[in-house]
Motif scaffolding. Structure first.
Motif, PDB file in Angstrom:
ATOM      1  N   SER A   4      12.347 -49.615  -4.320  1.00 10.92           N
ATOM      2  CA  SER A   4      12.793 -48.774  -5.433  1.00 10.92           C
ATOM      3  C   SER A   4      12.559 -49.436  -6.789  1.00 10.92           C
ATOM      4  O   SER A   4      12.318 -50.634  -6.903  1.00 10.92           O
ATOM      5  CB  SER A   4      14.252 -48.388  -5.264  1.00 10.92           C
ATOM      6  OG  SER A   4      15.037 -49.537  -5.260  1.00 10.92           O
ATOM      7  N   LEU A   5      12.641 -48.627  -7.806  1.00 14.24           N
ATOM      8  CA  LEU A   5      12.384 -49.037  -9.182  1.00 14.24           C
ATOM      9  C   LEU A   5      13.645 -48.787  -9.989  1.00 14.24           C
ATOM     10  O   LEU A   5      14.474 -47.975  -9.613  1.00 14.24           O
ATOM     11  CB  LEU A   5      11.293 -48.163  -9.800  1.00 14.24           C
ATOM     12  CG  LEU A   5      10.111 -47.783  -8.940  1.00 14.24           C
ATOM     13  CD1 LEU A   5       9.382 -46.595  -9.541  1.00 14.24           C
ATOM     14  CD2 LEU A   5       9.180 -48.981  -8.845  1.00 14.24           C
ATOM     15  N   THR A   6      13.757 -49.457 -11.128  1.00 18.87           N
ATOM     16  CA  THR A   6      14.870 -49.165 -12.027  1.00 18.87           C
ATOM     17  C   THR A   6      14.325 -48.408 -13.225  1.00 18.87           C
ATOM     18  O   THR A   6      13.465 -48.920 -13.950  1.00 18.87           O
ATOM     19  CB  THR A   6      15.508 -50.472 -12.525  1.00 18.87           C
ATOM     20  OG1 THR A   6      15.715 -51.312 -11.381  1.00 18.87           O
ATOM     21  CG2 THR A   6      16.837 -50.209 -13.214  1.00 18.87           C
ATOM     22  N   VAL A   7      14.786 -47.191 -13.400  1.00 17.44           N
ATOM     23  CA  VAL A   7      14.312 -46.401 -14.532  1.00 17.44           C
ATOM     24  C   VAL A   7      15.107 -46.802 -15.770  1.00 17.44           C
ATOM     25  O   VAL A   7      16.328 -46.775 -15.776  1.00 17.44           O
ATOM     26  CB  VAL A   7      14.461 -44.896 -14.256  1.00 17.44           C
ATOM     27  CG1 VAL A   7      14.050 -44.093 -15.487  1.00 17.44           C
ATOM     28  CG2 VAL A   7      13.622 -44.497 -13.050  1.00 17.44           C
ATOM     29  N   GLN A  32      11.555 -41.610  -7.734  1.00 21.69           N
ATOM     30  CA  GLN A  32      11.444 -42.784  -6.864  1.00 21.69           C
ATOM     31  C   GLN A  32      10.462 -42.426  -5.747  1.00 21.69           C
ATOM     32  O   GLN A  32      10.853 -41.879  -4.710  1.00 21.69           O
ATOM     33  CB  GLN A  32      12.816 -43.114  -6.245  1.00 21.69           C
ATOM     34  CG  GLN A  32      13.898 -43.517  -7.241  1.00 21.69           C
ATOM     35  CD  GLN A  32      13.722 -44.956  -7.730  1.00 21.69           C
ATOM     36  OE1 GLN A  32      12.799 -45.669  -7.321  1.00 21.69           O
ATOM     37  NE2 GLN A  32      14.610 -45.383  -8.613  1.00 21.69           N
ATOM     38  N   GLU A  38       7.759 -42.672 -18.701  1.00 20.77           N
ATOM     39  CA  GLU A  38       8.988 -43.320 -18.306  1.00 20.77           C
ATOM     40  C   GLU A  38       8.775 -44.820 -18.330  1.00 20.77           C
ATOM     41  O   GLU A  38       7.696 -45.288 -17.983  1.00 20.77           O
ATOM     42  CB  GLU A  38       9.295 -42.871 -16.875  1.00 20.77           C
ATOM     43  CG  GLU A  38      10.741 -42.823 -16.531  1.00 20.77           C
ATOM     44  CD  GLU A  38      10.939 -42.146 -15.191  1.00 20.77           C
ATOM     45  OE1 GLU A  38      11.577 -41.083 -15.158  1.00 20.77           O
ATOM     46  OE2 GLU A  38      10.480 -42.680 -14.171  1.00 20.77           O
ATOM     47  N   VAL A  39       9.785 -45.557 -18.759  1.00 23.63           N
ATOM     48  CA  VAL A  39       9.717 -47.006 -18.695  1.00 23.63           C
ATOM     49  C   VAL A  39      10.542 -47.445 -17.492  1.00 23.63           C
ATOM     50  O   VAL A  39      11.701 -47.049 -17.352  1.00 23.63           O
ATOM     51  CB  VAL A  39      10.283 -47.654 -19.977  1.00 23.63           C
ATOM     52  CG1 VAL A  39      10.186 -49.173 -19.895  1.00 23.63           C
ATOM     53  CG2 VAL A  39       9.544 -47.128 -21.204  1.00 23.63           C
ATOM     54  N   ILE A  40       9.935 -48.219 -16.605  1.00 30.71           N
ATOM     55  CA  ILE A  40      10.667 -48.667 -15.416  1.00 30.71           C
ATOM     56  C   ILE A  40      10.596 -50.199 -15.323  1.00 30.71           C
ATOM     57  O   ILE A  40       9.737 -50.834 -15.933  1.00 30.71           O
ATOM     58  CB  ILE A  40      10.123 -48.040 -14.119  1.00 30.71           C
ATOM     59  CG1 ILE A  40       8.660 -48.450 -13.892  1.00 30.71           C
ATOM     60  CG2 ILE A  40      10.218 -46.531 -14.150  1.00 30.71           C
ATOM     61  CD1 ILE A  40       8.485 -49.331 -12.710  1.00 30.71           C
ATOM     62  N   GLU A  41      11.512 -50.752 -14.531  1.00 26.85           N
ATOM     63  CA  GLU A  41      11.480 -52.179 -14.243  1.00 26.85           C
ATOM     64  C   GLU A  41      11.352 -52.357 -12.746  1.00 26.85           C
ATOM     65  O   GLU A  41      11.971 -51.616 -11.983  1.00 26.85           O
ATOM     66  CB  GLU A  41      12.781 -52.823 -14.710  1.00 26.85           C
ATOM     67  CG  GLU A  41      12.587 -53.722 -15.909  1.00 26.85           C
ATOM     68  CD  GLU A  41      13.914 -54.272 -16.393  1.00 26.85           C
ATOM     69  OE1 GLU A  41      14.053 -54.366 -17.613  1.00 26.85           O
ATOM     70  OE2 GLU A  41      14.796 -54.589 -15.561  1.00 26.85           O
ATOM     71  N   VAL A  42      10.574 -53.345 -12.348  1.00 29.95           N
ATOM     72  CA  VAL A  42      10.407 -53.585 -10.918  1.00 29.95           C
ATOM     73  C   VAL A  42      10.103 -55.072 -10.716  1.00 29.95           C
ATOM     74  O   VAL A  42       9.453 -55.702 -11.554  1.00 29.95           O
ATOM     75  CB  VAL A  42       9.292 -52.669 -10.344  1.00 29.95           C
ATOM     76  CG1 VAL A  42       7.940 -52.997 -10.937  1.00 29.95           C
ATOM     77  CG2 VAL A  42       9.245 -52.726  -8.827  1.00 29.95           C
ATOM     78  N   PRO A  44       6.869 -51.194  -3.688  1.00 31.92           N
ATOM     79  CA  PRO A  44       6.959 -50.082  -4.649  1.00 31.92           C
ATOM     80  C   PRO A  44       5.581 -49.732  -5.205  1.00 31.92           C
ATOM     81  O   PRO A  44       4.724 -50.605  -5.352  1.00 31.92           O
ATOM     82  CB  PRO A  44       7.851 -50.629  -5.772  1.00 31.92           C
ATOM     83  CG  PRO A  44       8.490 -51.850  -5.246  1.00 31.92           C
ATOM     84  CD  PRO A  44       7.624 -52.383  -4.140  1.00 31.92           C
ATOM     85  N   ARG A  80       4.955 -45.574 -17.241  1.00 37.79           N
ATOM     86  CA  ARG A  80       4.128 -44.748 -16.362  1.00 37.79           C
ATOM     87  C   ARG A  80       4.199 -43.290 -16.790  1.00 37.79           C
ATOM     88  O   ARG A  80       5.179 -42.857 -17.388  1.00 37.79           O
ATOM     89  CB  ARG A  80       4.595 -44.878 -14.902  1.00 37.79           C
ATOM     90  CG  ARG A  80       5.997 -44.332 -14.684  1.00 37.79           C
ATOM     91  CD  ARG A  80       6.381 -44.271 -13.211  1.00 37.79           C
ATOM     92  NE  ARG A  80       7.805 -43.910 -13.073  1.00 37.79           N
ATOM     93  CZ  ARG A  80       8.427 -43.782 -11.918  1.00 37.79           C
ATOM     94  NH1 ARG A  80       7.793 -43.995 -10.795  1.00 37.79           N
ATOM     95  NH2 ARG A  80       9.710 -43.446 -11.881  1.00 37.79           N
TER      96      ARG A  80
END
Ligand code: FAD
Ligand code: AMP
Lengths: 310, 246
Positions: free
Chosen positions: A170-173, A62, B163-167, B137, B156
């Motif tokens: 923040s991001l959700t992994v 993060q 890694e796969v992330i959601e934002v 972010p 990313r």
């Protein structure tokens, strides 16, 4: 002067590039506070020059939270300098720190600050260097992996822990796809790389074996990863990753300028190519003009004989 | 989606690198300038694809002087709707990021896309700085970006893997290979680019946090030492005893 070093961990180990960052900070002088994210054996941090180790139990990547936590550690210790590795983690964190602290950032430093305070970094994709000065009272320096000598000093650092600062951004992994290799390309001191000259993915066995014998990571040229002969994370060059190993062995790679951009800072370059006119020979320290399918098996045999791997 | 794409003007990859004024200035003699490849191929093209799929607008921004206008027109020819140029010569990443953030704060953008790095100063700096200045972010080295309403799913590069992330929007990202396929501007695009708005705005006050004191070219490579293909084992001996890398 106090320096905060960002230390990251992977699979329970401190990244080698983070040890280099600690050593860089120690060689700059002053107190060195290593802030380690994620659980790992931190005993090496003192050995490379950390006075204090602060552990933060945050395993997710993060960037905002990590940057704010590093900033808090700096405030608590009166630190004015941040040192990070210029790897994927540092490339995300360093610029955020810089803007948060209003501190000038030199990214990809290849040497310690010199007497006049300037810091050397590679520019124009490795075709030149710039000497940069930071004008702000606080500063951020990210160090190009494998470009400075790590020095063992044999200290043992006092350990403490702190909580990660809550972050707004923040991001959700969702998913992690970690590479299965034990030796990430960007951390390899030796790299064996191959290109289209190898004709097909079925011929990579000898490359992998040679790499293994030499304790090297494997890499490839862009067309090879574009054709899915090799995984994308192995692609080096201008559009892929840039590396700076001590030894780069290029087999069946022509040496196009975009390929060189990712490898031209290697300390020693070996080129194996059956075309004596291949441009890569101009950038090589050692060359073998010959057919990869004859030369590589012979090298492999010799490498086994010399047994580098133990 | 209202998207801002940051574009930088850089020397073409194949340019000869030389310096003038006692190694303090980059010698632009005979150098061809292009849009920084990652900005053009990945950030801009992906922004256009998102706009084409769900509507909105793509604005490109550049910090630089009037001689950047042809490069900015190239981005308009590829399909950006309009352009902003902040009229100051960029000397340092942090001050350049402040110029872009100052505009972006007014612009109400859903996302800001940068390239992973410029191929001249190789900083990898601006994206993260803009994100921090906007308190949004930051997703660095993104190789995939998919939108679902206001939520982005992004792949990313992180140290040791992906890694796969959601934002949720708004956010800032830096684009790397994989995000899109490069587009070549067509005649219609080139014609249209001539009349698209290119708004020149004056810079805010921002001092340079860093400066380049001098440049240096690497020492010329010595000659390549050739080893007989019949006896390649000698290479390993030399790498051990002479080059000391094994
Ligand atoms: C904008 C742009 C960005 C690019 N970015 C990158 C990048 O990041 N990385 C990259 O690698 N490329 C990049 N490229 C592509 C680059 O220009 C070259 O096309 C590419 O590097 C060539 O790959 P190669 O050397 O494997 O293949 P080739 O150029 O096809 O060379 C194969 C070589 O193998 C030799 N060979 C053939 N058979 C044998 C044999 N039996 N034994 C030994 N040698 C043999 C040949 O003599 C030849 O030199 C980019 C191109 C562009 C336009
Ligand atoms: N002068 C500039 N104007 C607009 N955007 C820029 C400028 N310089 C850099 N950028 C953007 O920031 C990214 C990273 O640049 P850098 O931090 O210089 O490596 C580039 O890929 C561009 O998207």
């Amino acid at each position: 002067m106090s320096t905060i070093v960002y230390v990251n961990t992977n699979k329970g180990n401190v990244n080698k590039a983070s040890l280099e960052a600690v050593s860089y900070a120690a060689q700059m002088g002053g107190e060195v506070i290593a802030v380690q994210f994620g659980d790992a054996d931190s005993s090496e941090l003192g050995n490379y020059g950390a006075d204090k180790v602060v552990k933060v139990a945050l395993n997710e990547f993060q960037p905002d939270q990590i940057s704010k936590t590093l900033q808090k550690a700096a405030d608590e210790n009166g630190a004015d300098t941040f040192v990070l590795s210029h790897d994927f983690s540092g490339k995300a964190i360093a610029p955020i720190l810089s803007a948060q602290a209003d501190a000038g950032l030199v990214s990809g430093a290849v040497a310690l600050p010199s007497g006049d305070g300037t810091i050397k970094k590679a520019v124009f994709s490795g075709k030149a260097f710039a000497h940069m000065k930071i004008n702000t009272p606080k500063r951020v320096i990210s160090v190009l992996p494998n470009s400075i000598e790590k020095k063992e000093v044999g200290k043992s650092a006092a350990e403490s822990s702190m909580d990660a600062v809550a972050a707004s951004a923040s991001l959700t992994v969702k998913e992690q796809k970690m590479e299965s290799t034990d030796l990430p390309l960007t951390e390899g001191e030796k790299v064996v790389s191959a290109g289209r000259g190898l004709k097909g993915p079925e011929n990579w066995g000898m490359i992998e074996e040679l790499a293994k014998e030499l304790g090297a990571a494997t890499a490839c040229s862009r067309p090879v990863s574009d054709m899915d002969w090799r995984p994308h994370h192995e692609h080096v060059g201008q559009t892929g990753v840039a590396i700076r190993p001590n030894l780069y062995i290029a087999v069946g790679i022509s040496g196009a300028i975009q390929h060189l951009a990712g490898v031209n800072q290697s300390k020693v370059i070996v080129v194996i190519n059956n075309d004596p006119e291949a441009p890569f020979f101009k950038s090589a320290d050692y060359g073998i003009v010959g057919d990869a399918f004859e030369v590589v098996p012979k090298l492999l045999e010799k490498a086994k004989e010399m047994s580098f791997n133990d | 989606m209202n998207i801002l794409v940051c574009i930088s003007k850089v020397p073409d990859t194949t340019s000869k690198i030389a310096f003038s004024d006692n190694n303090t200035k980059f010698d632009t003699n005979g150098v061809q300038f292009i849009v920084n490849p990652y900005d053009e191929w990945y950030a801009l093209v992906r922004a256009l694809e998102i706009k084409e799929a769900q509507g909105g607008k793509v604005t490109v921004i550049n910090v630089g002087l009037a001689d950047n206008d042809p490069t900015i027109r190239k981005a308009l020819a590829i399909g950006a709707d309009d352009a902003v140029r902040v009229n100051v010569d960029p000397q340092d990443a942090l001050s350049t990021a402040k110029q872009i953030a100052a505009h972006a704060k007014e612009g109400g953008y859903d996302m800001i896309l940068c390239g992973k790095e410029t191929i001249d100063y190789n900083g990898s700096q601006l994206g993260g700085m803009i994100a921090a200045l906007m308190d949004q972010p930051y997703i660095s080295y993104a190789s995939k970006l998919d939108m679902n309403g206001n939520t982005a799913t992004i792949e990313r590069d992180i140290q040791g893997g992906k890694e796969v992330i959601e934002v949720a929007t708004p956010f800032v990202l830096s684009a790397a290979k994989g995000m899109a396929e490069a587009r070549i501007p067509n005649m219609r695009g080139i014609m249209a680019a001539r009349t698209k708005p290119l708004n020149v705005i004056e810079p805010i006050e921002a001092s340079n946090a860093t400066e380049i004191v001098s440049f240096e070219l690497p020492p010329a490579k010595g000659d390549c030492k050739y080893i007989d293909a019949e006896n390649p084992g000698e290479l390993l001996e030399l790498l051990r005893s002479e080059a000391k890398v094994l």
